[in-house]
Motif scaffolding. Structure first.
Motif, PDB file in Angstrom:
ATOM      1  N   GLY A 195      -7.427  11.939  17.609  1.00 55.70           N
ATOM      2  CA  GLY A 195      -6.119  11.934  16.957  1.00 55.70           C
ATOM      3  C   GLY A 195      -4.962  11.846  17.936  1.00 55.70           C
ATOM      4  N   CYS A 196      -3.758  12.014  17.414  1.00 50.78           N
ATOM      5  CA  CYS A 196      -2.569  11.984  18.269  1.00 50.78           C
ATOM      6  C   CYS A 196      -1.495  12.887  17.688  1.00 50.78           C
ATOM      7  CB  CYS A 196      -2.076  10.556  18.453  1.00 50.78           C
ATOM      8  SG  CYS A 196      -1.544   9.794  16.920  1.00 50.78           S
ATOM      9  N   LEU A 197      -0.404  13.029  18.445  1.00 53.39           N
ATOM     10  CA  LEU A 197       0.623  14.021  18.056  1.00 53.39           C
ATOM     11  C   LEU A 197       1.596  13.508  17.005  1.00 53.39           C
ATOM     12  CD1 LEU A 197       1.693  15.307  21.611  1.00 53.39           C
ATOM     13  CD2 LEU A 197       0.079  16.389  20.035  1.00 53.39           C
ATOM     14  N   TYR A 198       1.815  12.187  16.925  1.00 53.57           N
ATOM     15  CA  TYR A 198       3.002  11.727  16.186  1.00 53.57           C
ATOM     16  C   TYR A 198       2.750  10.997  14.868  1.00 53.57           C
ATOM     17  CZ  TYR A 198       4.785  12.456  20.937  1.00 53.57           C
ATOM     18  OH  TYR A 198       5.084  12.982  22.144  1.00 53.57           O
ATOM     19  N   HIS A 199       1.625  10.366  14.704  1.00 52.87           N
ATOM     20  CA  HIS A 199       1.348   9.577  13.484  1.00 52.87           C
ATOM     21  C   HIS A 199       2.496   8.606  13.164  1.00 52.87           C
ATOM     22  CE1 HIS A 199      -1.997  12.261  12.965  1.00 52.87           C
ATOM     23  NE2 HIS A 199      -1.198  13.294  12.942  1.00 52.87           N
ATOM     24  N   CYS A 200       2.908   7.839  14.153  1.00 54.64           N
ATOM     25  CA  CYS A 200       4.040   6.899  14.003  1.00 54.64           C
ATOM     26  C   CYS A 200       3.771   5.901  12.863  1.00 54.64           C
ATOM     27  CB  CYS A 200       4.232   6.100  15.278  1.00 54.64           C
ATOM     28  SG  CYS A 200       4.154   7.094  16.759  1.00 54.64           S
ATOM     29  N   GLY A 201       4.823   5.604  12.108  1.00 53.78           N
ATOM     30  CA  GLY A 201       4.682   4.715  10.954  1.00 53.78           C
ATOM     31  C   GLY A 201       4.202   3.319  11.308  1.00 53.78           C
ATOM     32  N   PHE A 202       4.630   2.779  12.454  1.00 53.09           N
ATOM     33  CA  PHE A 202       4.358   1.367  12.764  1.00 53.09           C
ATOM     34  C   PHE A 202       2.941   1.147  13.288  1.00 53.09           C
ATOM     35  CE2 PHE A 202       3.870   0.965  17.340  1.00 53.09           C
ATOM     36  CZ  PHE A 202       4.244   2.224  17.751  1.00 53.09           C
ATOM     37  N   CYS A 203       2.265   2.221  13.687  1.00 49.34           N
ATOM     38  CA  CYS A 203       1.057   2.084  14.510  1.00 49.34           C
ATOM     39  C   CYS A 203      -0.167   1.671  13.701  1.00 49.34           C
ATOM     40  CB  CYS A 203       0.798   3.411  15.211  1.00 49.34           C
ATOM     41  SG  CYS A 203      -0.741   3.424  16.134  1.00 49.34           S
ATOM     42  N   ARG A 204      -0.882   0.658  14.216  1.00 49.59           N
ATOM     43  CA  ARG A 204      -2.079   0.167  13.520  1.00 49.59           C
ATOM     44  C   ARG A 204      -3.365   0.660  14.151  1.00 49.59           C
ATOM     45  NH1 ARG A 204      -0.641  -6.159  12.662  1.00 49.59           N
ATOM     46  NH2 ARG A 204       1.209  -5.838  11.396  1.00 49.59           N
ATOM     47  N   VAL A 205      -3.270   1.351  15.264  1.00 52.02           N
ATOM     48  CA  VAL A 205      -4.510   1.761  15.937  1.00 52.02           C
ATOM     49  C   VAL A 205      -4.809   3.244  15.759  1.00 52.02           C
ATOM     50  CG1 VAL A 205      -4.392  -0.049  17.693  1.00 52.02           C
ATOM     51  CG2 VAL A 205      -3.323   2.162  18.139  1.00 52.02           C
ATOM     52  N   LYS A 206      -3.875   3.973  15.146  1.00 53.18           N
ATOM     53  CA  LYS A 206      -4.092   5.421  15.024  1.00 53.18           C
ATOM     54  C   LYS A 206      -5.302   5.703  14.129  1.00 53.18           C
ATOM     55  CE  LYS A 206      -0.689   5.822  11.327  1.00 53.18           C
ATOM     56  NZ  LYS A 206       0.524   5.070  11.391  1.00 53.18           N
ATOM     57  N   THR A 207      -5.960   6.827  14.423  1.00 54.26           N
ATOM     58  CA  THR A 207      -7.126   7.191  13.623  1.00 54.26           C
ATOM     59  C   THR A 207      -6.691   8.013  12.414  1.00 54.26           C
ATOM     60  OG1 THR A 207      -7.389   9.139  15.005  1.00 54.26           O
ATOM     61  CG2 THR A 207      -8.732   7.221  15.566  1.00 54.26           C
ATOM     62  N   GLN A 244      -9.119   9.850  23.004  1.00 62.41           N
ATOM     63  CA  GLN A 244      -8.622   8.557  22.529  1.00 62.41           C
ATOM     64  C   GLN A 244      -7.146   8.369  22.908  1.00 62.41           C
ATOM     65  OE1 GLN A 244     -10.013   5.953  20.522  1.00 62.41           O
ATOM     66  NE2 GLN A 244     -11.601   6.834  19.229  1.00 62.41           N
ATOM     67  N   HIS A 245      -6.226   8.698  21.933  1.00 60.58           N
ATOM     68  CA  HIS A 245      -4.852   8.235  22.116  1.00 60.58           C
ATOM     69  C   HIS A 245      -3.963   9.085  23.020  1.00 60.58           C
ATOM     70  CE1 HIS A 245      -5.964   5.409  19.137  1.00 60.58           C
ATOM     71  NE2 HIS A 245      -6.076   6.298  18.179  1.00 60.58           N
ATOM     72  N   ASP A 246      -4.373  10.291  23.322  1.00 58.12           N
ATOM     73  CA  ASP A 246      -3.509  11.139  24.152  1.00 58.12           C
ATOM     74  C   ASP A 246      -4.350  12.139  24.942  1.00 58.12           C
ATOM     75  OD1 ASP A 246      -1.407  12.468  25.291  1.00 58.12           O
ATOM     76  OD2 ASP A 246      -0.563  13.247  23.428  1.00 58.12           O
ATOM     77  N   LEU A 311       5.912   4.730  24.871  1.00 54.47           N
ATOM     78  CA  LEU A 311       7.311   5.165  24.714  1.00 54.47           C
ATOM     79  C   LEU A 311       7.964   4.403  23.559  1.00 54.47           C
ATOM     80  CD1 LEU A 311       8.457   5.343  28.466  1.00 54.47           C
ATOM     81  CD2 LEU A 311       7.627   7.187  27.022  1.00 54.47           C
ATOM     82  N   GLU A 312       7.607   3.190  23.362  1.00 55.13           N
ATOM     83  CA  GLU A 312       8.003   2.294  22.254  1.00 55.13           C
ATOM     84  C   GLU A 312       9.417   1.743  22.330  1.00 55.13           C
ATOM     85  OE1 GLU A 312       5.179   2.020  21.512  1.00 55.13           O
ATOM     86  OE2 GLU A 312       4.269   3.978  21.267  1.00 55.13           O
ATOM     87  N   SER A 313      10.439   2.608  22.518  1.00 58.27           N
ATOM     88  CA  SER A 313      11.798   2.065  22.610  1.00 58.27           C
ATOM     89  C   SER A 313      12.723   3.091  23.243  1.00 58.27           C
ATOM     90  CB  SER A 313      12.324   1.709  21.216  1.00 58.27           C
ATOM     91  OG  SER A 313      13.625   1.169  21.329  1.00 58.27           O
ATOM     92  N   LYS A 323       9.479   4.720  12.842  1.00 51.95           N
ATOM     93  CA  LYS A 323       9.008   6.037  12.360  1.00 51.95           C
ATOM     94  C   LYS A 323       8.228   6.755  13.462  1.00 51.95           C
ATOM     95  CE  LYS A 323       8.899   5.163   7.388  1.00 51.95           C
ATOM     96  NZ  LYS A 323       8.668   3.766   7.037  1.00 51.95           N
ATOM     97  N   LYS A 324       8.815   6.759  14.644  1.00 50.51           N
ATOM     98  CA  LYS A 324       8.230   7.523  15.754  1.00 50.51           C
ATOM     99  C   LYS A 324       9.046   8.808  15.887  1.00 50.51           C
ATOM    100  CE  LYS A 324       6.500   7.464  20.398  1.00 50.51           C
ATOM    101  NZ  LYS A 324       5.109   7.140  20.532  1.00 50.51           N
ATOM    102  N   PRO A 325       8.437   9.960  15.595  1.00 49.12           N
ATOM    103  CA  PRO A 325       9.206  11.207  15.538  1.00 49.12           C
ATOM    104  C   PRO A 325       9.499  11.816  16.916  1.00 49.12           C
ATOM    105  CG  PRO A 325       6.925  11.628  14.977  1.00 49.12           C
ATOM    106  CD  PRO A 325       7.018  10.163  15.274  1.00 49.12           C
TER     107      PRO A 325
HETATM  108  S1  SF4 Z   1       1.630   4.927  18.671  1.00 49.33           S
HETATM  109 FE1  SF4 Z   1      -0.161   5.309  17.332  1.00 49.33          FE
HETATM  110  S2  SF4 Z   1      -1.646   6.327  18.623  1.00 49.33           S
HETATM  111 FE2  SF4 Z   1       0.332   6.452  19.680  1.00 49.33          FE
HETATM  112  S3  SF4 Z   1       1.196   8.407  19.032  1.00 49.33           S
HETATM  113 FE3  SF4 Z   1       1.987   6.888  17.603  1.00 49.33          FE
HETATM  114  S4  SF4 Z   1       0.506   6.903  15.915  1.00 49.33           S
HETATM  115 FE4  SF4 Z   1      -0.485   7.932  17.608  1.00 49.33          FE
END
Ligand code: SF4
Length: 427
Positions: A195-207, A244-246, A311-313, A323-325
């Motif tokens: 898993g990961c900490l943020y569950h960003c809205g845009f992300c397609r690879v999150k579990t 995995q992600h973090d 970091l994304e932006s 939607k990255k918190p």
């Molecule tokens: S980008 Fe995806 S994998 Fe990375 S923290 Fe956001 S939801 Fe999780």
């Protein structure tokens, strides 16, 4: 190295490839492998007798210096030379890996629809049938063993092997860090946290899972099972991916355990390849909060360590749209620490990811230049910046892709840090 001719098959066992990963504009193989040359194809196998590379020899093959590769996750990848220069500018590599599954590529073309590539994949079945006809009768033991393994590793067996790999680590690796390109994505995956900490809205690879570190006992179990799984081919590896992600959030204890024990268990000292590599992902929070002692200790392991941080932006409106918190202030704090770690630890390189797409707020790209140009006095060769294309169905249009590539090159020219496009690859 031993060579044999069986009818029109030329078989070479234990051929030595390069001992060091390098970026070259011609086909290169690494470690120890065996090959079968037919009048039409060159098939190359790992030491378990599993197909790894196919290159077509006749004139119908798309390019004499291109090839197909099968990953340990049983995906086919087509390595295209493109025009060499363009590919290198975008990806930092001389070859572009076309994937056989959906990803975020903005390079046009699909060699998997090319008849010669389709036939090359199918030709494996005919090769196994031919070997089956030729294998009987007296033969050197090593040759017979190799041919038996090749016959045994049919499509179904290779599929089951990939399932087994995923079962050992608890699922597919949905995304590898971009830095794994330095070892041609040849990593042993060990999951230290899900898993990961943020569950960003845009992300397609999150579990979709909440962040949960694995117990040290589970990390040890994976490594022992993976060693058995890799079998004879173990010494063709010198790199691990801590997923995995973090993984950086998993904490010092489990990371030190994984790094230290992986080096011993996977016998990297006896690898056919020089050096050892460790790859992992970090996040804004883990980058800010990781204790200095962790980096200190990672820098003393016999690995070249690459940490990739999403970091994304650097633009608040874009972070909101994605939607990255995470606040932009925290993100800048993480970026400052990235620069600091890259300066202080020779054997650690922290790279960062940012998104890149058509419909992002207008402040996004200028905000990236603010970070990667205006904040830095000197041009750096460490701490690369990866731009990950956000692609959707509409992006099938060639013109949109071309426009994104043009914008990338403009950004690259302005950035004082090395910049590359991030192609998401799974394992
Ligand atoms: S980008 Fe995806 S994998 Fe990375 S923290 Fe956001 S939801 Fe999780």
């Amino acid at each position: 190295m031993e060579s044999y001719q069986l009818d029109n098959l030329i078989i070479t066992l234990n051929k030595e490839g390069s001992r060091e990963f390098s970026k070259v504009s011609f086909p290169i193989r690494y470690g120890l492998f065996s090959e079968i040359r037919t009048p039409e194809y060159l098939f190359q196998f790992n030491l378990n007798g599993e197909i790894k590379f196919i290159r077509g020899l006749p004139r119908t093959w798309p390019h004499p210096a291109e090839w197909l590769k099968r990953t340990v996750g049983n995906d086919w990848v087509y390595y295209s030379a493109g025009d060499y220069k363009g590919i290198y500018d975008y990806f930092g590599e001389y070859y572009f890996p076309y994937l056989s599954y959906p990803s975020n590529s903005i390079i046009d073309g699909d060699p998997f629809n090319d008849q010669s590539v389709i036939l090359a994949k199918k030709s494996l079945q005919a090769l196994r049938a031919r070997i089956d006809e030729l294998i009987s009768g007296p033969k050197p033991k090593s040759l017979k063993e190799f041919l038996t393994r090749v016959i045994r590793n049919d499509e179904e067996t290779l599929r089951r092997r990939a399932d087994q790999l995923h079962h050992f680590i608890g699922g597919q690796v949905t995304v590898l860090p971009p830095d794994t390109r330095h070892v041609d994505y040849e990593v042993i995956p060990i999951i230290v946290a899900d898993g990961c900490l943020y569950h960003c809205g845009f992300c397609r690879v999150k579990t979709g899972q909440d962040f949960t570190p694995r117990a040290p006992k589970d990390v040890m179990r994976q490594m022992k099972e993976l060693k058995r799984f890799l079998g004879r081919d173990l010494h063709n590896y010198n790199a691990i991916f801590l997923g995995q992600h973090d993984a950086l959030s998993a904490g010092r204890e489990v990371l030190e355990l994984a790094a230290e024990r992986a080096y011993e268990i996977f016998e990297f000292e006896r690898s056919h390849l020089r050096g050892a590599y460790l790859f992992l992902f970090g996040s804004v929070d883990s980058m800010i909060h990781s204790e200095e002692g962790l980096f200190e200790s990672l820098s003393h392991f016999p690995f070249s360590t690459y940490i990739n941080v999403g970091l994304e932006s650097n633009d608040p409106k874009t972070l909101e749209a994605l939607k990255k918190p995470v606040s932009v202030e925290k993100l800048r704090e993480a970026f400052t620490r990235i620069l600091d770690i890259n300066r202080r630890y020779e054997k650690i390189e922290v790279t960062s990811n940012f998104v890149f797409g058509e419909d992002l707020p207008s402040g996004h790209l200028p905000s990236l230049l603010e970070l990667t140009r205006n904040r830095l006095n000197l041009i750096g060769n460490k701490g690369g910046v990866y731009l990950s294309p956000l692609v959707d169905e509409r992006m099938r249009e060639k013109a949109s892709k071309r426009e994104l590539l043009r914008r990338f090159l403009k950004f690259k020219t302005g950035s004082r840090l090395p910049a590359f496009i991030y192609l998401i690859q799974r394992l």
